[in-house]
Write a protein that holds these residues in place. Sequence first.
Motif, PDB file in Angstrom:
ATOM      1  N   PRO A  30      57.468 -63.913   8.817  1.00  0.00           N
ATOM      2  CA  PRO A  30      57.546 -62.967   9.827  1.00  0.00           C
ATOM      3  C   PRO A  30      57.469 -61.430   9.234  1.00  0.00           C
ATOM      4  O   PRO A  30      56.508 -60.585   9.599  1.00  0.00           O
ATOM      5  CB  PRO A  30      58.470 -62.896  11.029  1.00  0.00           C
ATOM      6  N   GLU A  31      58.312 -61.155   8.163  1.00  0.00           N
ATOM      7  CA  GLU A  31      58.254 -59.777   7.859  1.00  0.00           C
ATOM      8  C   GLU A  31      57.215 -59.325   6.941  1.00  0.00           C
ATOM      9  O   GLU A  31      56.829 -58.319   6.892  1.00  0.00           O
ATOM     10  CB  GLU A  31      59.550 -59.785   6.759  1.00  0.00           C
ATOM     11  N   GLN A  32      56.683 -60.224   6.034  1.00  0.00           N
ATOM     12  CA  GLN A  32      55.316 -60.123   5.477  1.00  0.00           C
ATOM     13  C   GLN A  32      54.394 -59.952   6.287  1.00  0.00           C
ATOM     14  O   GLN A  32      53.327 -59.094   6.155  1.00  0.00           O
ATOM     15  CB  GLN A  32      55.043 -61.070   4.446  1.00  0.00           C
ATOM     16  N   LEU A  33      54.220 -60.535   7.452  1.00  0.00           N
ATOM     17  CA  LEU A  33      53.264 -60.676   8.559  1.00  0.00           C
ATOM     18  C   LEU A  33      53.224 -59.220   9.195  1.00  0.00           C
ATOM     19  O   LEU A  33      52.075 -58.901   9.346  1.00  0.00           O
ATOM     20  CB  LEU A  33      53.272 -61.854   9.369  1.00  0.00           C
ATOM     21  N   ASN A  34      54.379 -58.852   9.367  1.00  0.00           N
ATOM     22  CA  ASN A  34      54.517 -57.293  10.185  1.00  0.00           C
ATOM     23  C   ASN A  34      54.068 -56.365   9.046  1.00  0.00           C
ATOM     24  O   ASN A  34      53.424 -55.404   9.554  1.00  0.00           O
ATOM     25  CB  ASN A  34      55.796 -57.224  10.386  1.00  0.00           C
ATOM     26  N   ILE A  35      54.302 -56.404   7.798  1.00  0.00           N
ATOM     27  CA  ILE A  35      53.622 -55.425   7.048  1.00  0.00           C
ATOM     28  C   ILE A  35      52.080 -55.435   6.913  1.00  0.00           C
ATOM     29  O   ILE A  35      51.376 -54.527   6.833  1.00  0.00           O
ATOM     30  CB  ILE A  35      54.237 -55.551   5.415  1.00  0.00           C
ATOM     31  N   PHE A  36      51.507 -56.590   6.953  1.00  0.00           N
ATOM     32  CA  PHE A  36      50.102 -56.992   7.022  1.00  0.00           C
ATOM     33  C   PHE A  36      49.661 -56.156   8.147  1.00  0.00           C
ATOM     34  O   PHE A  36      48.549 -55.584   8.060  1.00  0.00           O
ATOM     35  CB  PHE A  36      50.014 -58.509   6.873  1.00  0.00           C
ATOM     36  N   LYS A  37      50.043 -56.410   9.162  1.00  0.00           N
ATOM     37  CA  LYS A  37      49.905 -56.083  10.604  1.00  0.00           C
ATOM     38  C   LYS A  37      49.887 -54.289  10.681  1.00  0.00           C
ATOM     39  O   LYS A  37      48.994 -53.724  11.118  1.00  0.00           O
ATOM     40  CB  LYS A  37      50.474 -56.398  11.730  1.00  0.00           C
ATOM     41  N   ARG A  38      51.011 -54.000   9.899  1.00  0.00           N
ATOM     42  CA  ARG A  38      51.030 -52.430   9.732  1.00  0.00           C
ATOM     43  C   ARG A  38      49.678 -51.782   9.102  1.00  0.00           C
ATOM     44  O   ARG A  38      49.246 -50.710   9.476  1.00  0.00           O
ATOM     45  CB  ARG A  38      52.212 -51.976   9.393  1.00  0.00           C
ATOM     46  N   ASN A  39      49.432 -52.419   8.090  1.00  0.00           N
ATOM     47  CA  ASN A  39      48.347 -52.185   7.267  1.00  0.00           C
ATOM     48  C   ASN A  39      46.972 -52.147   7.898  1.00  0.00           C
ATOM     49  O   ASN A  39      46.239 -51.277   7.934  1.00  0.00           O
ATOM     50  CB  ASN A  39      48.336 -53.047   5.829  1.00  0.00           C
TER      51      ASN A  39
END
Length: 332
Positions: free
Chosen positions: A292-301
């Motif tokens: 989830p944490e990495q996925l959220n960074i991805f989504k912010r990008n």
Amino acid sequence: MAHQNLHGKTMFSHVANNSPVPKSIIFYRDFQEYTGGHQKVADYFQHLRSSSEFIPQICFSKSSLWNSSNPWFPDYQQQIEYIPGNYDYAFLAGMDWQMYLSAPRVHNQPVINLIQHVRHADPAQPMHQYLSQKAVRICVSREVELAINNTGRVNGPVFTIDNGIALPSLSGVEKRHQIFVFGPKNPVLARELVAELEVAGIKTHLVDHWLPREHLLEKLAASQIAILLPNLTEGFYLPALEAMHFAELTIVPDCVGNRSFCHDRQNCFFPEYNTPALVAAVNDALQLLKQPEQLNIFKRNCASTLAYHSLERERNEFLGLMRQLDSIWSSL
């Protein structure tokens, strides 16, 4: 004046025309089916319509299709004769040159030429010959600009205005598909990829035929991972931005024109264009869904990419250039 923005892109200051009289611009389209290329010409037409400084008009081929897939339907369905000489400027894209050069026109009329594909740089392509025609050219990506400039044939200045896109809001769409493969531009590889994934026990939803845009966006919104298969070369590839907005994760291979906005493992997975590389990207994407944490960074990008590629930014850059067209043309 042209200057560089924070993204290293050319921007144009808002210098008003000396004359208060709006400038007229004629467009031409042979509309046989909906394409991203037609949509982008329609966007540029709308940019001009939104400004009191310009009056765009458009003429269509007699065989053009008129239904809801046509962005100009029904407002511009009436037939008008294509006489560029009756207008201040002409706006051309793709093979519009063919019609323009055979139509009644005036000497040294300013021409705006939208270049949407790297294939314009290929001598084997019919549109390549028109690079030697005098025009102010707008490329939809830096990759297209580099491609045509490297030919040494371009007659006139070249600017890049990165494509913008407008996306509807789709709420309450259930994520029914873990993997969605959209492959009408490469159906053979699409089917091969799906076969490989299903052997590995990964369920997929394949669409290898054309869909109306609204149906494609619904498919993307219903998918966790979207795999898009463009042509081997594209000028930009707008569906990648659509997938970044609607799907959880996007996998799209390198097609040249998407290099400036598709960043591997930052806002998408950007594998080489072959089945093993795509399968590996799917496995990596499935792992990322569990983080989830990495996925959220991805989504912010993704959100940052989409914010830059707004239709409003495209509009502002284009109108800024149009306000300087007379002075640019007179300096050629």
